[in-house]
Write a protein that holds these residues in place. Structure first.
Motif, mmCIF file in Angstrom:
data_model
loop_
_atom_site.group_PDB
_atom_site.id
_atom_site.type_symbol
_atom_site.label_atom_id
_atom_site.label_comp_id
_atom_site.label_asym_id
_atom_site.label_seq_id
_atom_site.Cartn_x
_atom_site.Cartn_y
_atom_site.Cartn_z
ATOM 1 N N GLN A 229 0.876 -1.240 0.092
ATOM 2 C CA GLN A 229 0.125 -0.066 0.091
ATOM 3 C C GLN A 229 0.846 1.047 0.067
ATOM 4 O O GLN A 229 1.770 1.421 1.069
ATOM 5 N N GLY A 236 8.923 11.391 -2.469
ATOM 6 C CA GLY A 236 9.138 11.224 -1.013
ATOM 7 C C GLY A 236 7.896 10.288 -0.460
ATOM 8 O O GLY A 236 7.608 10.406 0.788
ATOM 9 N N SER A 237 7.132 9.736 -1.209
ATOM 10 C CA SER A 237 5.812 9.108 -0.646
ATOM 11 C C SER A 237 6.440 7.773 0.085
ATOM 12 O O SER A 237 7.324 7.218 -0.153
ATOM 13 N N PRO A 238 5.577 7.343 0.985
ATOM 14 C CA PRO A 238 5.952 6.032 2.125
ATOM 15 C C PRO A 238 6.156 4.838 0.941
ATOM 16 O O PRO A 238 5.387 4.797 0.022
ATOM 17 N N GLY A 239 7.006 3.981 1.699
ATOM 18 C CA GLY A 239 6.980 2.984 0.999
ATOM 19 C C GLY A 239 5.626 2.105 0.925
ATOM 20 O O GLY A 239 5.553 1.248 0.010
ATOM 21 N N GLY A 240 5.085 2.094 1.975
ATOM 22 C CA GLY A 240 3.620 1.684 1.815
ATOM 23 C C GLY A 240 3.621 0.463 3.028
ATOM 24 O O GLY A 240 4.810 0.071 3.526
ATOM 25 N N ARG A 241 2.357 0.032 3.086
ATOM 26 C CA ARG A 241 2.350 -0.732 4.299
ATOM 27 C C ARG A 241 1.821 -2.297 3.690
ATOM 28 O O ARG A 241 1.616 -2.479 2.439
ATOM 29 N N LEU B 49 2.637 2.593 10.220
ATOM 30 C CA LEU B 49 1.732 3.463 9.299
ATOM 31 C C LEU B 49 0.348 3.131 9.562
ATOM 32 O O LEU B 49 -0.178 2.231 10.022
ATOM 33 N N LEU B 50 -0.317 4.396 9.617
ATOM 34 C CA LEU B 50 -1.654 4.542 9.539
ATOM 35 C C LEU B 50 -2.152 5.035 8.284
ATOM 36 O O LEU B 50 -1.605 6.022 7.647
ATOM 37 N N ASP B 51 -3.332 4.612 7.913
ATOM 38 C CA ASP B 51 -3.930 5.315 6.640
ATOM 39 C C ASP B 51 -4.815 6.631 7.095
ATOM 40 O O ASP B 51 -5.223 6.767 8.079
ATOM 41 N N GLY B 96 6.378 10.721 3.929
ATOM 42 C CA GLY B 96 6.713 9.256 4.000
ATOM 43 C C GLY B 96 6.227 8.764 5.515
ATOM 44 O O GLY B 96 6.701 7.728 5.831
ATOM 45 N N TRP B 98 3.142 8.403 6.512
ATOM 46 C CA TRP B 98 1.778 7.658 6.544
ATOM 47 C C TRP B 98 1.594 6.503 5.577
ATOM 48 O O TRP B 98 2.333 6.462 4.542
ATOM 49 N N GLY B 99 0.509 5.883 5.947
ATOM 50 C CA GLY B 99 0.060 4.905 4.959
ATOM 51 C C GLY B 99 -0.606 5.463 3.626
ATOM 52 O O GLY B 99 -0.262 6.370 3.057
#
Lengths: 302, 413
Positions: A229, A236-241, B49-51, B96, B98-99
């Motif tokens: 996710q 710079g977006s998060p790597g995700g879940r 991580l939280l959405d 970076g 957050w989900g």
């Protein structure tokens, strides 16, 4: 009695799915396999379907026979829905030739005949049951539709199928919307008339790969597979879940056909389709989503 | 943000939550200072991580006349109510921390962290918004009112094609405040938030199956009372539908992205022009008053000089002062006229921008409403199928889902 009924249902399903599977494996969309083998397979499948229905022996219990007939009707309606959906997709595909379109129409017509026949069978049995002393149909719960199946497992299976078809319809709706949004984003859509906004906006879109939709994250929490996710496309977006998988699911790798690659060059829409396909436990729906993915990727390259 | 200020903020938030604050739960007000969003220096672990779901902002209901007075338009406010959350979404994503971050068209209790807000004032010079952040358990993170002011120089970011807004400090401050609260949470608390969000969605969809999985304590916080089995087929179905819900919101976000992309540059130019016109108008008004005062002072001075002296030189000086004063007052009229031209230009800018933004906004809203209608119909069908599945699998009645039954809290469809 029940065993005979199940044999009939199993034959029905096998034939229907084989017919559908042959068409799909032949290429993109439904009934794509050229030449006589596809036609022969269709005839064989159709024959098997009819045999499956006709070979189901008359049940001694009129109520049981009626329940079986209703179940057959429900299943055939589900097959018709699925087949019609695939046919529409194939028709929309420019690669589908006239001969294939004709075969497609013939097949859909056969399935429609089958549904009509099952309806007639249900109607006849209902009348016979109604006229039998003490043979009134059981109360119809909930939505007014008659009970479709006789066992819990069959009922659950039929409902699962209905849910799966409905989810597939919904996926299709969203995919079309995403495609429309993407097209609109690429073409500038309504834009800002006359001002500098149109040019600037267009520039902004081209920076984002011309996809219009950006920063879209697909949260996949369920149906088992591990899914990333994130928010690719955003700096710079998060790597995700990484969602934890649930037992019984097929892993992403296992569910991924070898020809679809690793998706490294996927845009937002392709990523959505890919994730849905990877996490879809229903093999039929999964294959359909992979077909959609391939078609989308081919379209986006062109 | 200094430690003292943070402590004050926590205290204020605690007082507000306890109802002890003088403003009884109103927002804590802050004027934003230059600040950068704190970015993650490494990929965060899954558990951290939280959405986030950011609602479209509320806007104050204003009449057309009031809108004209404020040199804006209800349509512009509507567009801003979508633009601002979308830029906040981008800011949060860029940190970076957050989900998945999504803009949601309506209240979404089933998301880990819900951000809602109200647009209080927006123009080329000042942005004022209320922001409330609540997590799925019902815990309020903060409820703040942010005010940011910018200068014409702030709009240089538009020329540099940076992915920044002239009011970027405000967005950064919101992101940092959210991060500050999240960093107070333990991994266990974060996991609980995610579980509650997931079960809230399950409860909203299949209340008869999942209503007992959540409980509310005395403070109103929702807690997980038990978890579904790993192989619970109903939970798996719910999760499949939840994935579609997320896809639906992603699709709506595609619409918002189009609106944002189309709007960003002209919106920035509108705000910049607004501020330029406003500054010029103010400058002219200032000059007008300066000249009027000077002119009046000169005339008064002439009267004093004339009355206190009989000499020819004094009379000449008085005459010069009178003529000069008159000329100053007369020329102030020209400045006043020029200021009125800028006032008219400000109104014209609003009308022009509204004409630009309205068709795009209408298109986005039309698509959103249409798609939402389809989704609502789909949800009705899924609810029915799930109810039948529940009955088929358990043999239990589904009274909670009977027609006419009240929806579960948080049931959004």
């Amino acid at each position: 009695m029940r065993i005979n009924g199940l044999v009939g249902v199993a034959g029905f399903w096998t034939a229907a799915l084989q017919a559908a599977g042959r068409g799909r494996r032949g290429g993109r969309g439904f009934c794509h396999e050229p030449g006589r083998p596809g036609r022969a397979a269709g005839h064989v499948a159709g024959t098997l379907l009819w045999l499956a229905i006709l070979a189901t022996p008359a049940l001694a219990d009129p109520q049981g026979e009626l329940a079986q007939a209703r179940h057959d009707l429900a299943v055939s309606e589900q097959v018709l829905a699925r087949v019609t959906e695939r046919a529409e997709v194939a028709r929309a595909d420019p690669a589908t030739g006239p001969e294939q379109r004709q075969r497609l129409d013939e097949y859909v017509a056969r399935v429609q005949d089958m549904v009509a026949s099952n309806r007639e069978r249900v109607r006849t049995l209902s009348q016979a049951t109604d006229s039998t002393p003490g043979g009134a149909a059981p109360a119809v719960p909930g939505d007014g539709k008659p009970p479709l199946v006789a066992t819990q497992a069959e009922e659950v299976a039929a409902l699962e199928t209905r849910l799966g078809v409905s989810l597939a319809d919904f996926d299709q709706l969203l995919l079309e919307e995403a495609r429309r949004a993407r097209t609109r984003g690429a073409s500038g859509g309504a834009g800002f008339p006359g001002g500098s906004g149109g040019g600037a906006a267009a520039e902004g879109r081209s920076k984002s790969g011309g996809t219009g939709p950006k920063a879209t994250d697909v949260a996949r929490s369920g149906s088992g597979s591990k899914t990333t996710q994130g928010s690719a496309g955003e700096p710079g977006s998060p790597g995700g879940r990484i969602e934890s998988g649930t037992p019984g699911s097929t892993g992403a790798t296992a569910a991924r056909p070898p020809d679809v690659g690793d998706g490294a060059d996927d845009d937002v829409v392709a990523r959505q389709i890919r994730k849905l396909a990877e996490s879809e436990p229903d093999p039929e729906l999964r294959e359909k989503l992979w077909d959609e993915y391939r078609r989308y990727k081919q379209g986006s390259k062109g | 943000m200094s430690a003292a200020r943070r402590r004050f903020r926590w205290l204020a938030a605690a007082l507000a939550a306890a109802g002890l604050s003088g403003c009884a739960g109103g927002p804590v007000k802050y004027t934003v200072e230059p600040t950068e969003a704190i970015r993650a220096d490494r990929a965060l672990a899954d558990v951290a991580l939280l959405d986030v779901g950011i609602q479209v902002l509320e806007t104050a209901a204003i009449s057309a006349e009031e809108a004209r007075e404020q040199k804006t338009d209800p349509k512009i406010l509507e567009a801003e109510a979508r633009f601002i959350p979308f830029h906040l979404k981008k800011t949060l994503q860029q940190t970076g921390q957050w989900g998945a971050v999504r803009v949601v068209p309506a209240r979404a209790e089933e998301v880990d962290v819900n951000v809602s807000g109200k647009l209080l004032e927006s123009n080329g010079e000042r942005l004022r918004v209320e922001i409330k952040v609540v997590d799925a358990t019902g815990r309020e993170w903060f409820y703040n009112e942010y005010t940011a002011e910018v200068t014409e120089k702030s709009y240089d970011v538009l020329d540099k094609k940076l992915d920044r807004d002239p009011y970027q400090d405000l967005y950064n401050q919101v992101a940092n405040d959210m991060l500050a609260f999240r960093q107070q949470l333990s991994e266990k608390e974060i996991a609980a938030i995610r579980q509650v969000a997931q079960l809230k969605f399950a409860r909203s969809l299949v209340p008869y199956a999942f209503s007992t999985y959540l409980a509310q304590d005395m403070e109103g916080t929702v807690r997980v009372s038990r978890l579904p089995a790993d192989n619970d087929p109903m939970f798996e179905r719910v999760n499949r539908i939840r994935a579609r819900e997320n896809m639906f919101i992603d699709t709506v976000n595609n619409y918002y992205a189009n609106l944002y992309d189309d709007m960003r540059q002209p919106y920035g130019q509108w705000r910049r022009s607004y501020l330029q016109e406003l500054n010029q108008k103010r400058e002219l008004e200032r000059k007008t008053w300066e000249r009027r005062i000077l002119g009046a002072a000169a005339i008064v001075g002439a009267a004093v000089v004339g009355s206190n002296s009989n000499s020819g030189g004094s009379a000449a000086a008085a005459n010069v002062l009178i003529i000069g004063g008159y000329e100053l007052i007369r020329s102030s009229g020209q400045f006043a006229n020029d200021a009125r031209v800028h006032e008219a230009a400000l109104k014209e800018l609003g009308v022009s921008f509204k004409a630009d933004v309205a068709p795009v906004l209408d298109e986005v809203e039309g698509r959103t409403v249409k798609l939402s209608g389809s989704v609502d119909a789909q949800y009705a069908e899924w609810r029915k199928t799930l109810r039948e599945l529940f009955t088929a699998e358990t043999g239990l009645p589904t009274a909670a889902a009977a027609p006419g039954a009240l929806p579960e809290p948080g049931q959004n469809r």
